[in-house]
Design a protein around this motif. Sequence first.
Motif, PDB file in Angstrom:
ATOM      1  N   PHE A  53       0.826  -1.202   0.033  1.00 45.51           N
ATOM      2  CA  PHE A  53       0.016   0.060   0.071  1.00 45.51           C
ATOM      3  C   PHE A  53       0.871   1.143  -0.046  1.00 45.51           C
ATOM      4  O   PHE A  53       1.776   1.297   0.831  1.00 45.51           O
ATOM      5  CB  PHE A  53      -0.917   0.059   1.328  1.00 45.51           C
ATOM      6  N   VAL A  54       0.533   2.175  -0.844  1.00 43.65           N
ATOM      7  CA  VAL A  54       1.371   3.417  -0.925  1.00 43.65           C
ATOM      8  C   VAL A  54       0.572   4.604  -0.741  1.00 43.65           C
ATOM      9  O   VAL A  54      -0.599   4.786  -0.796  1.00 43.65           O
ATOM     10  CB  VAL A  54       2.140   3.521  -2.237  1.00 43.65           C
ATOM     11  N   GLY A  55       1.111   5.829  -0.369  1.00 42.76           N
ATOM     12  CA  GLY A  55       0.600   6.989  -0.120  1.00 42.76           C
ATOM     13  C   GLY A  55       1.235   7.985   0.770  1.00 42.76           C
ATOM     14  O   GLY A  55       2.050   7.236   1.549  1.00 42.76           O
ATOM     15  N   PRO A  56       0.836   8.912   1.015  1.00 45.57           N
ATOM     16  CA  PRO A  56       1.658   9.890   2.076  1.00 45.57           C
ATOM     17  C   PRO A  56       0.975   9.791   3.458  1.00 45.57           C
ATOM     18  O   PRO A  56       1.750  10.515   4.378  1.00 45.57           O
ATOM     19  CB  PRO A  56       1.191  11.214   1.447  1.00 45.57           C
ATOM     20  N   TYR A  57       0.122   9.144   3.699  1.00 51.33           N
ATOM     21  CA  TYR A  57      -0.557   9.189   4.949  1.00 51.33           C
ATOM     22  C   TYR A  57      -0.748   7.826   5.507  1.00 51.33           C
ATOM     23  O   TYR A  57      -0.531   6.599   4.695  1.00 51.33           O
ATOM     24  CB  TYR A  57      -2.089   9.693   5.088  1.00 51.33           C
ATOM     25  N   THR A  58      -0.678   7.695   6.862  1.00 50.96           N
ATOM     26  CA  THR A  58      -0.557   6.124   7.453  1.00 50.96           C
ATOM     27  C   THR A  58      -1.802   6.206   8.646  1.00 50.96           C
ATOM     28  O   THR A  58      -2.162   4.714   9.002  1.00 50.96           O
ATOM     29  CB  THR A  58       0.634   5.801   8.095  1.00 50.96           C
ATOM     30  N   GLY A  59      -2.180   6.953   8.924  1.00 53.00           N
ATOM     31  CA  GLY A  59      -3.382   7.042  10.257  1.00 53.00           C
ATOM     32  C   GLY A  59      -4.705   7.244   9.912  1.00 53.00           C
ATOM     33  O   GLY A  59      -5.097   7.711   8.735  1.00 53.00           O
ATOM     34  N   THR A  60      -5.545   7.004  10.829  1.00 50.28           N
ATOM     35  CA  THR A  60      -6.768   7.642  10.800  1.00 50.28           C
ATOM     36  C   THR A  60      -6.871   8.910  11.298  1.00 50.28           C
ATOM     37  O   THR A  60      -5.816   9.333  11.792  1.00 50.28           O
ATOM     38  CB  THR A  60      -7.954   6.534  11.680  1.00 50.28           C
ATOM     39  N   VAL A  61      -8.187   9.525  11.237  1.00 55.92           N
ATOM     40  CA  VAL A  61      -8.004  10.992  11.842  1.00 55.92           C
ATOM     41  C   VAL A  61      -8.293  10.812  13.512  1.00 55.92           C
ATOM     42  O   VAL A  61      -9.223   9.935  13.961  1.00 55.92           O
ATOM     43  CB  VAL A  61      -9.286  11.650  11.462  1.00 55.92           C
TER      44      VAL A  61
END
Length: 619
Positions: A53-61
Amino acid sequence: MPASTKTSIPDSPNAGIRVMIVGDSMSQGHEGDWTWRYRIWQWFRDQKVAVTFVGPYTGTVQPDAPKPPAPPPLYGSPKPTHGVKEDGGYAYGVSSDFDSHHFAAWGRTAATDKGLIKDVLTSYPADLMLLMLGFNDMGWCRSDAPGTLRSIKTLVFNARSVNPRLKFAIANVPQREFIGGREDLPLNTKIYNNLLQKTIPGWSTPSSPIHLVELCGNYGCGPDECPAGYDGLHPNAMGEYQIARAFSLTLVNDFKIGSSPLVVPDDIPARQLPLPGNFKVVSSPGGVTATWDAVYGACSYDVRSRIAGITAFQTGSVSSNRWDAHWTQKGWVYEVQVRASAGNALKGEWTAIQSAKSTPQTPPGPENVVVHATPTGFDILWDPPAGGSYVTEYEVLYWDQDSDFAFITSAGFKESPAHVGKLTPGHHYHVAVVSWNAAGGGFPKIVNSVTIGKGTPPTPTDLKIIAKDATTAHLSWTGSPIAAGYRLWFRNVNAAGSELQEVNGPETRLCSDQYFLMPGVWNFEWCISAFNGNDESAKCQPVLGPRPSDPDETPANSCSQPGTNPNLPHHLEGDANLSGESPVTMRAPESADTSTPFHNGSDCQEERYWEILRAVPNA
């Protein structure tokens, strides 16, 4: 950070597929959620499909941090920018191996992401995009169905400019539970979904195929009910599985990734919401403050409170583990209890009730407030509060009475005079002013309501008085839509030297019930004036109250019961204390970090507050 090479889905899924999930709050999730991203990750693993999985974020709000009330931004100042909140954790039980990278954020729209996707894909190359956007575009009135489709198309083509072999699984938009006044939303959602289904085959190419994810048909949420959502839209634990299943169906059937789609289990873990610990209600510089330990996994907290001897218990909602009494006065005793909440149905247990006396160190409202309508707003000026109170900011409150869905809105000013613009001509606005200092905002100073774009109203006519009994009078008159309110004047004609005096508080209806008129209704004469801000008409000709007539001839309507006078204009429906429905829907600002449209975020109960303001004399 992965190297920025452009690749496509390998011929063998075992070689690893770089997957980017692009979405909004339904994909990012709230702290304590499993998220559908985790469920689709589990499915990939169970299917022996290697993915990254790729993308700039890792967490929930993450939940809001507790903090004291703050004054509003200064009117006309640039809107503050906020980074993406993504420090929230996941449900207890989520595997430590979970690859949680993503590109999903609360409040996100296709209209926004279409301009961001190039840079994101350049930094985080992907082979397959799982795209779930569009609800916020239509839900927050950013666009209609065709406009949302255009944003999705632009996003796709901008993404392809980075990787021409990128594959797309694009979800349609789920229906949400019906919200009164937004009859357009179910229709727009249906139109968009039909357009998407017909259009995306034309965007597809052999090297960059696009396939539809039938989310709307597989997600258990609709205008009538939403068992898959915790608040009428956002997925609960079951809904997370359903979204993941919808994507897995497209991956198996259209992309030939995996051998069997995800199966929603019968046994779904329940979210735990324990009793908030360390609950305290104390006197504070702002009045009364309640605090408690944060409950992991709570989306918000229900707060049940009342002012002892003044109001009944009311339940509101706060987004952090702190509650402050709003618009309070010295000596009021607040009784408060709290519980953790994860949506409309999932609630924890209430704490015991605790109480505290209000001890505000906030300044009183300003003096000599004057309001005048302008073509598209109003001018307002005032003198500082009496007694030399130090004021750091003034907050002008205004509330549109002619819009079916309107918040009490506020604007900050450092000093008088001030101007509020971009309002709706012909609409009637309640107005108040709050003085702020380091302790917080004081009790609002209620001032004259105003009708935008209008001048001095005509004098009311046709005043009629009926004696409902010996000491109760029912007054009615003919007014004007120019008027923002009416003043009642009376005197006892049998008292030597009596002069007309104003009844305490203005009226917003074209009628009024007056009680305890001793020694009898027939001793008092009445007249009415109309006002628009501080522009006021002359008083009408005085009318003397009659003696009671046959009880059978007494009208049944009463101004204390809203909706009983069929002759009232729309803007005056409601009783003299402004009771009625409390709409909370609004169009989100472009930079808003929103949850979902129409979610009753702070549950501030505008009518309740304005009733209290009118009931308490301004200092």
